[in-house]
Write a protein that holds these residues in place. Structure first.
Motif: not given
Length: 234
Positions: A170-174
């Protein structure tokens, strides 16, 4: 019998860098965006004048990674779990006598930048680098036959797979901004359950990896649930 030489008119720049995880039909994953890059002999706007009047296109292409591996009269369609044989001409199998495929995709726009002509496409189901041999407009009044039947593939393939993302994913995508639909793209690819048919019968947790765009994606399958464990940049 006569033989023919076919010259590619361009190639596909696709998010799918390997055959694994490519949807089995076009438009099953609408977030899959691609470009058709025209070869030098066809790199002129005259070749596509008026094409933006159409919402969808037929692409005729070459199965370039399997064409040299031959073909057989009978194949095992994944739709039937790989357990039943059908005639190659009764399927859309990749191992065909002439290695020719067809795909109906959505046209998102025409791009001419720095002297290079390209078509912007979505709903693609083609491997990166696929040679395109022809383009034809999709004609709804002729091509969409509402009374048609399709045998063993009469309905849209559906699974009950669900998808979740780890905190790292999720953090990577954000943090990445190049692909605003990346989360939905990955989720829809995994909802298609790209595993080989024989793997779907196994009950234990399974781990897989794939490349989409320039990202490496690792996920695990537990029953009918996918969890994206990690996403990294190549």
């Amino acid at each position: 019998m006569q033989s023919y030489q076919i010259q590619p008119i361009g190639h596909i720049q696709s998010p799918y860098k390997q055959k694994f995880a490519i949807p089995r039909q076009p438009r099953l994953v609408p977030q899959a965006q691609a470009k058709l890059i025209f070869c030098d002999d066809f790199n002129r706007e005259e070749f596509v004048r008026g094409i933006d009047e159409f919402s969808h296109l037929w692409l005729l292409f070459r199965f370039h990674e399997t064409a040299d591996k031959g073909y057989s009269a009978l194949v095992r369609p994944p739709r039937l779990g790989g357990n039943e044989r059908k005639g190659v001409f009764a399927t859309r199998a990749t191992f065909r006598p002439n290695g020719i495929g067809m795909s109906a995709v959505k046209l998102e726009g025409v791009e001419y930048k720095n002297g290079q002509l390209a078509l912007l496409l979505s709903g693609i189901d083609l491997l990166d680098g696929t040679p395109i041999v022809d383009i034809k407009p999709y004609l709804p009044y002729s091509d969409a036959m509402t009374d048609a039947s399709a045998g063993f593939a009469d309905t849209r393939p559906e699974t009950h797979m669900t998808v979740s993302f780890s905190e790292q994913a999720e953090q990577f995508i954000a943090k990445q901004t190049q692909y605003p639909q990346l989360r939905a793209f990955i989720a829809n690819v995994l909802k298609q359950d790209p595993r080989p048919a024989y793997k779907k019968q196994k009950q234990q947790t399974q781990f897989y990896g794939m490349s989409l765009y320039n990202f490496n994606i690792r996920w695990q399958v537990d029953g009918e649930h996918n969890q994206v464990i990690e996403i990294t940049q190549e």
